[in-house]
Design a protein around this motif. Structure first.
Motif, PDB file in Angstrom:
ATOM      1  N   GLY A 352       0.802  -1.218   0.000  1.00 59.47           N
ATOM      2  CA  GLY A 352       0.000   0.000   0.000  1.00 59.47           C
ATOM      3  C   GLY A 352       0.832   1.264   0.000  1.00 59.47           C
ATOM      4  N   LYS A 353       0.312   2.288   0.652  1.00 59.24           N
ATOM      5  CA  LYS A 353       1.019   3.567   0.635  1.00 59.24           C
ATOM      6  C   LYS A 353       2.299   3.540   1.463  1.00 59.24           C
ATOM      7  N   CYS A 354       2.422   2.587   2.413  1.00 58.20           N
ATOM      8  CA  CYS A 354       3.687   2.468   3.146  1.00 58.20           C
ATOM      9  C   CYS A 354       4.827   2.144   2.184  1.00 58.20           C
ATOM     10  N   ARG A 356       5.087   3.079  -0.840  1.00 58.53           N
ATOM     11  CA  ARG A 356       5.376   4.235  -1.705  1.00 58.53           C
ATOM     12  C   ARG A 356       5.925   5.419  -0.915  1.00 58.53           C
ATOM     13  N   CYS A 357       5.857   5.331   0.407  1.00 53.73           N
ATOM     14  CA  CYS A 357       6.137   6.494   1.242  1.00 53.73           C
ATOM     15  C   CYS A 357       7.628   6.803   1.316  1.00 53.73           C
ATOM     16  N   GLU A 358       7.951   8.076   1.161  1.00 52.88           N
ATOM     17  CA  GLU A 358       9.357   8.493   1.230  1.00 52.88           C
ATOM     18  C   GLU A 358       9.910   8.417   2.647  1.00 52.88           C
ATOM     19  N   ARG A 360       9.399   5.694   4.623  1.00 58.29           N
ATOM     20  CA  ARG A 360       9.292   4.299   5.050  1.00 58.29           C
ATOM     21  C   ARG A 360      10.534   3.814   5.813  1.00 58.29           C
ATOM     22  N   GLU A 380      -0.097  -1.856   4.566  1.00 57.32           N
ATOM     23  CA  GLU A 380       0.069  -0.470   4.990  1.00 57.32           C
ATOM     24  C   GLU A 380      -0.499  -0.249   6.383  1.00 57.32           C
ATOM     25  N   CYS A 384      -2.837   5.972   9.546  1.00 54.44           N
ATOM     26  CA  CYS A 384      -1.948   7.034   9.088  1.00 54.44           C
ATOM     27  C   CYS A 384      -2.686   7.874   8.058  1.00 54.44           C
ATOM     28  N   TYR A 386      -1.220  10.392   6.417  1.00 57.57           N
ATOM     29  CA  TYR A 386      -0.273  10.982   5.461  1.00 57.57           C
ATOM     30  C   TYR A 386      -0.370  10.297   4.102  1.00 57.57           C
ATOM     31  N   GLU A 387      -0.386  11.100   3.059  1.00 56.42           N
ATOM     32  CA  GLU A 387      -0.365  10.582   1.694  1.00 56.42           C
ATOM     33  C   GLU A 387       1.009  10.831   1.112  1.00 56.42           C
ATOM     34  N   PRO A 388       1.713   9.761   0.694  1.00 57.12           N
ATOM     35  CA  PRO A 388       3.068   9.924   0.170  1.00 57.12           C
ATOM     36  C   PRO A 388       3.137  10.907  -1.009  1.00 57.12           C
TER      37      PRO A 388
END
Length: 389
Positions: A352-354, A356-358, A360, A380, A384, A386-388
């Motif tokens: 998921g977004k985890c 893609r997250c900068e 991580r 993910e 959270c 936050y959106e990456p």
């Protein structure tokens, strides 16, 4: 009362004690046979720095959030003294971590100080997590003699009414405070641990002030992970938005208080730390941000692990995945070979977004919370906002 955790009061809070810093764990020299055993398969940069060891599952309290659902017991199959010594010998071949003696209630284990002394002699930093209600002058003297360097005591409310409701034993608050006074009498450093739920979120500032007034060296907040009896509190988990606001408030307190602050089971904090520092034009270094500059959010399987009362090694106490049992495999083999640990160390494998997250590499999301919600420990983080980028 903290109505909005993003609003910080101007009043500077003080504590009579300076925060004690954790010693960096150094790597012990490996015996030749151990070096040969692990040659070519050691995972770089994943040195064991902390172990939480559930030496006993029995407890004299029945806390509503307990991950172990502990009761009086007894619980069969607990590691023997001899087995614990052997495991510490094995740990010492690869690292000299902080070892947290926990439970249940560790003071209910008859050989607890014998184990603490053995770990001290191996070069480990020995600390204890206790509810504080069983502390006496006699066992505080034994703690000091065995080399225990700090204890943590949990306070989940600023008064008897709120704390005792959480602990489900009347008088627990007063007994914990009495334990704290005894620890202070014998100069044993203590920190306060607080699990945050909807029931006490509005009280967190009062609990922080109480920690300061009591003379704690640190205040660690834990965001509820719904495992064990905590599953019954799923409706008491704070919202993702309140989670974010609370961690912003906690970040601001670093400049307001003189005691050490740490957010646990709250990996987003390490994203927020970097976001806010960037806004303020600050560099994150050990000199400016202490231990926060040298750690990350979720440490399970990366620099931290949990050993259960029956010897099962897990990423953490909240993520009950069997990574191997010390009765079956040597600890170093489990730490370095476990497939689950190898997965957790692959930051690019998060879903998921985890994934893609900068952030991580410094956050990682709570793997236990992801597992409880989705059944996938690499999914993910569900709490959270936050959106990456």
């Amino acid at each position: 009362m903290m109505n909005d955790p993003l609003k910080v009061k101007n009043q500077k809070l003080k504590t009579p004690n300076s925060p004690a810093t954790l010693r960096s764990a150094g790597r012990a020299e490996l015996p030749a046979f151990a070096e040969t055993l692990r040659a070519g398969r050691r995972t770089p940069n994943f040195q064991l720095r902390m172990v939480a060891w559930e030496l006993i599952r029995s407890c004299n309290l029945a806390c509503v959030h307990c991950r172990a659902s502990s009761e009086r017991g007894p619980y069969p199959g607990e590691l023997t003294t001899k087995e614990c010594f052997r495991v510490m010998d094995e740990i010492a071949t690869i690292a000299q971590p902080v070892i947290i003696l926990t439970g249940g209630e560790p003071l209910l284990r008859a050989d607890i100080f014998e184990l603490a002394e053995y770990g001290t002699k191996k070069g480990f930093r020995m600390v204890m997590a206790t509810n504080g209600t069983l502390i006496t002058e006699e066992n505080v003297k034994a703690m000091k003699a065995s080399g225990i360097q700090r204890i943590s005591i949990s306070l989940d409310g600023p008064d008897a009414e709120t704390h005792d409701a959480f602990r489900r034993v009347k008088g627990a608050f007063e007994r914990s405070l009495r334990g704290i006074e005894i620890a202070k009498k014998y100069d044993l450093p203590f920190q306060i641990n607080t699990t945050i739920t909807r029931a006490n979120l509005h009280l967190i500032e009062k609990i922080l002030r109480l920690s300061i007034d009591l003379g704690a060296v640190a205040h660690h907040i834990f965001l509820l992970v719904p495992t064990g009896r905590g599953k019954e509190l799923q409706d008491q988990e704070i919202s993702a938005l309140d989670y974010e606001k609370t961690l912003h408030w906690f970040y601001e307190q670093n400049d307001q208080v003189d005691l050490q602050l740490k957010a646990t089971c709250a990996p987003h904090y390490y994203r927020i730390l970097r976001q806010q520092a960037k806004k303020e034009g600050k560099k994150i270094t050990p000199q400016t941000h202490g231990l926060d500059a040298m750690t990350r959010g979720c440490l399970g399987g990366i620099s931290f692990c949990f050993i259960s009362h029956v010897g099962q090694v897990q990423p953490c106490g909240y993520l009950e995945l069997d990574c191997g049992n010390v009765r079956v495999k040597p600890f170093p083999e489990i730490w370095e070979e476990s497939r689950i640990f190898q997965d957790l160390r692959n930051y690019d494998g998060y879903g998921g977004k985890c994934g893609r997250c900068e952030f991580r590499k410094v956050c990682g999301g709570c793997r236990a919370r992801a597992y409880e919600i989705s059944g996938d420990y690499m999914a993910e983080e569900p709490y959270c906002i936050y959106e990456p980028a």
